[in-house]
Structure formats: C-alpha cells, structure tokens
Enzyme design. Structure first.
Site, PDB file in Angstrom:
ATOM      1  N   LYS A  93      26.477   4.392  -0.153  1.00 15.66           N
ATOM      2  CA  LYS A  93      25.973   3.529   0.922  1.00 15.66           C
ATOM      3  C   LYS A  93      24.654   4.092   1.435  1.00 15.66           C
ATOM      4  O   LYS A  93      24.589   5.244   1.876  1.00 15.66           O
ATOM      5  CB  LYS A  93      26.980   3.441   2.067  1.00 15.66           C
ATOM      6  N   ASP A 130      21.315   4.139   4.002  1.00 13.99           N
ATOM      7  CA  ASP A 130      21.100   3.944   5.439  1.00 13.99           C
ATOM      8  C   ASP A 130      19.627   3.628   5.685  1.00 13.99           C
ATOM      9  O   ASP A 130      18.803   4.526   5.844  1.00 13.99           O
ATOM     10  CB  ASP A 130      21.503   5.219   6.188  1.00 13.99           C
ATOM     11  N   GLU A 157      26.504   8.760   4.346  1.00 18.85           N
ATOM     12  CA  GLU A 157      27.115   7.857   5.309  1.00 18.85           C
ATOM     13  C   GLU A 157      28.435   7.287   4.812  1.00 18.85           C
ATOM     14  O   GLU A 157      29.332   6.990   5.599  1.00 18.85           O
ATOM     15  CB  GLU A 157      26.153   6.714   5.648  1.00 18.85           C
TER      16      GLU A 157
END
Length: 346
Positions: free
Chosen positions: A65, A67, A206
């Site tokens: 993921k 960010d 994250e």
C-alpha cells in the site's frame, strides 16, 4: 510434381502470370466493425475497502500500500493528462511523470496508480510529497515524485476495464519495463497475505492491498480491492486549534472531527508530527478561517475555532471508549483536489 493450390483460395493459376490476391470486395454494411472505444475524459477510481486481516486463497493478489496521491495518467497521441482522484488536472505539478508517460510506447492508455516521494529506505512518505508540492494548495512541481502504476484501464483504443484484474495486470506488466524511472510498476508479491502484512509492518510500511484476480475494474468501494493496514491512518476535518504556549505564533494541537450522519462529531486532537515551521503555517492558515461558534460540540479553554474546510491525514493506534483518537500523529493536510474520504463514525 507439386500441384498449385486450388482456385478456391483466390490464386491465379496461369504458369506465366505472377500470383496475386483477389481484388477486395466491397464491405458488407451489415458486417460488424472491430470495436473502438473513445478514451473517456475520466474514470471514477476503484477504491479499497478496509479489512481487518488479509483474505486467503488463490483468488487474491497482493501489493504494497502506497501513501501518496491517487492519480490517473491519461496518455493520448498528442498530450498527457494527469488527473487527481477528484478529477483535477495536475499535469504541470508532475512534469517528470508527464515526460516519462510520453515515452511509454503505446499510442493511448490510462494508468491508475499513486504518486509518492520515497525516503532513504524506499518507503513512501506522505509528508515529503506534500513538501515537494509546496503544501496544501501549493503549485510547486514535484520533481522527486515517483508514480507507481497498479492498474491499466485503457489501451490503444480499447476500454479494458471489463477484463479481469489478472488480464489487465499482464498488459500493464508488458508496458512498464523500466524499474527505476519516474513511472514504475507496483509489484505484485507472491506471498501469503498474513505473512506479507507482517513483513510490511516490520519494515515500517503502511500496509498491503489485496485485489481479486477475477474481477473487472469497478468504480467505488465494492470489496474487489481490500486494504489492510499496519497502523490506522484516516482523514479528519480540522475544526480549530489550541495555541502553543511555548512557541509564539504556532499551534499546540489541531482539533479534529469525523463525519456522523449529516454532521460532524469531535474525535479529539493531535499534537505531534508537526515541524515548527508547519505549526506556524497551520496557525496562519486557520486564523484566516476563524469563526466564533465551534462547528462541533467541544469543551476547553483558549481554543480557536475554524471553518471545517481543511482535511488532515492522521495516523493513530486505536480509539478510546468515548470515541477519541489514541496516540494520534499528524501526517499532513490533504489537498481538496485529492477528494479524500473523511472518516465516518456510526
């Protein structure tokens, strides 16, 4: 002696004449044409649904993921457009990505992905991206930004959103070969989801994204994509601040609210994660938005209230029993063009 092919396939059979194809017949107007899809001005993005743990099974593919800012890169024969999640044109703010997109080779395509700035460990840093862009509402060109593409929605005249995720992925991988340029492939990682999540958390990332391999690209939060986070991070509305008593002209903390029904509800404050310069800039910005009556039910002395227009990205560990954030840390302000979802409580 070998025989010539029969006449039925349209070849001349005279031995003293060159072989030629038959003259083209007029096109039957009832014959369907090959499909051609005009490039859409914009495709509403597919959004990941928050999940508490990774899904199991071969139906799911996993990625890291990122960010940053969700972007769609539209490559057209004569130009490149870079659109935010909210549909705003930020092409001039990502000149490096724009130039790289022009050199990808395909005549037309739409890439879905995330623009990030990486730290020295290769992790995406939202605050660094904000600084590169000049802060919320800034116009600076983020030359340090890298675009990680994780989906392909349109290619050379064809809308491929109806194809399965695994098929779109194969086409995307055939286009993105350079692993070090401003546009890079968001790698699909072959691993058990739980093991990958643990590794991502240990490396300070994250979280991870899970995607159903057999689903088409569908706009909105359908559950075809899932996000599993190491640390909770959400967007909240800034409704005011508490002035600093140790640093003149700065804030000590931001007052935060979440959506509830048609209104807002106070969810606590955040007093860490600011640099001194950011704390002063935030006070100037909020002072220009100052109002007398608080936009949420809140108690406290020396508090300054502001119009609920700014959205802050906040990292936190948990919720208290009375619905307040625990161990909150400021990551940065979301630009309005990013159209980030403000956290909603039930």
């Amino acid at each position: 002696m070998a025989k010539r092919p029969p006449k039925s396939i349209g070849l001349r059979t005279e031995p003293d004449q060159p072989l030629k194809s038959r003259a083209p017949a007029p096109r039957d107007p009832n014959q369907p044409r090959l499909p051609f899809d005009p490039m859409p001005d914009r495709i509403e993005p597919c959004l990941a649904l928050l999940a508490s743990k990774p899904p199991k099974g071969d139906d799911w593919a996993f990625e890291i993921k990122w960010d940053g800012y969700r972007l769609a890169v539209h490559v057209e024969p004569t130009k490149v457009r870079i659109l935010t999640r909210g549909g705003h044109d930020w092409t001039t703010r990502f000149a490096g990505i724009e130039e790289a997109a022009r050199n990808l080779g395909a005549a037309s395509m739409i890439l879905d992905g995330e623009a990030v700035v990486l730290d020295d460990q290769g992790r995406s840093d939202f605050g660094a991206l904000q600084n590169a862009l000049g802060g919320r509402g800034g116009k600076r060109n983020a030359n340090a930004a890298v675009f990680y593409a994780f989906d392909l929605l349109y290619l050379d005249g064809h809308d491929i959103t109806r194809m399965d995720q695994s098929e779109r992925r194969m086409l995307l991988e055939s286009i993105l070969i350079d692993s070090d340029g401003p546009i890079r492939l968001s790698e699909e990682i072959e691993a058990d989801g739980a093991v990958l999540l643990q590794s991502a958390c240990e490396h300070g990332l994250e979280g991870i994204i899970a995607k159903n391999r057999h689903r088409p690209y569908r706009s909105g939060r359908t559950g075809d994509w899932l996000k599993i986070k190491c640390v909770q991070s959400e967007s909240f509305v800034v409704v005011g601040y508490e002035p600093s008593t140790t640093m003149p002209g700065a804030i000590a903390s931001l007052l935060l609210a979440a959506r509830k029904g048609d209104g807002l509800v106070y969810v606590g404050s955040v007093g860490t994660g600011f640099k001194d310069s950011v704390a002063r800039d935030l006070r100037k910005q909020l002072d220009s938005m100052q109002i007398v009556k608080p936009p949420v039910a809140i108690k406290g002395k020396s508090l300054v209230y502001a119009r609920p227009e700014l959205v802050a990205e906040i990292e936190f560990r948990a919720w208290t029993n009375d619905g307040k954030l625990r161990h909150a840390s400021f990551k940065g302000l979301r630009d309005s063009a990013d159209a980030a979802d403000v956290y909603r409580v039930t």
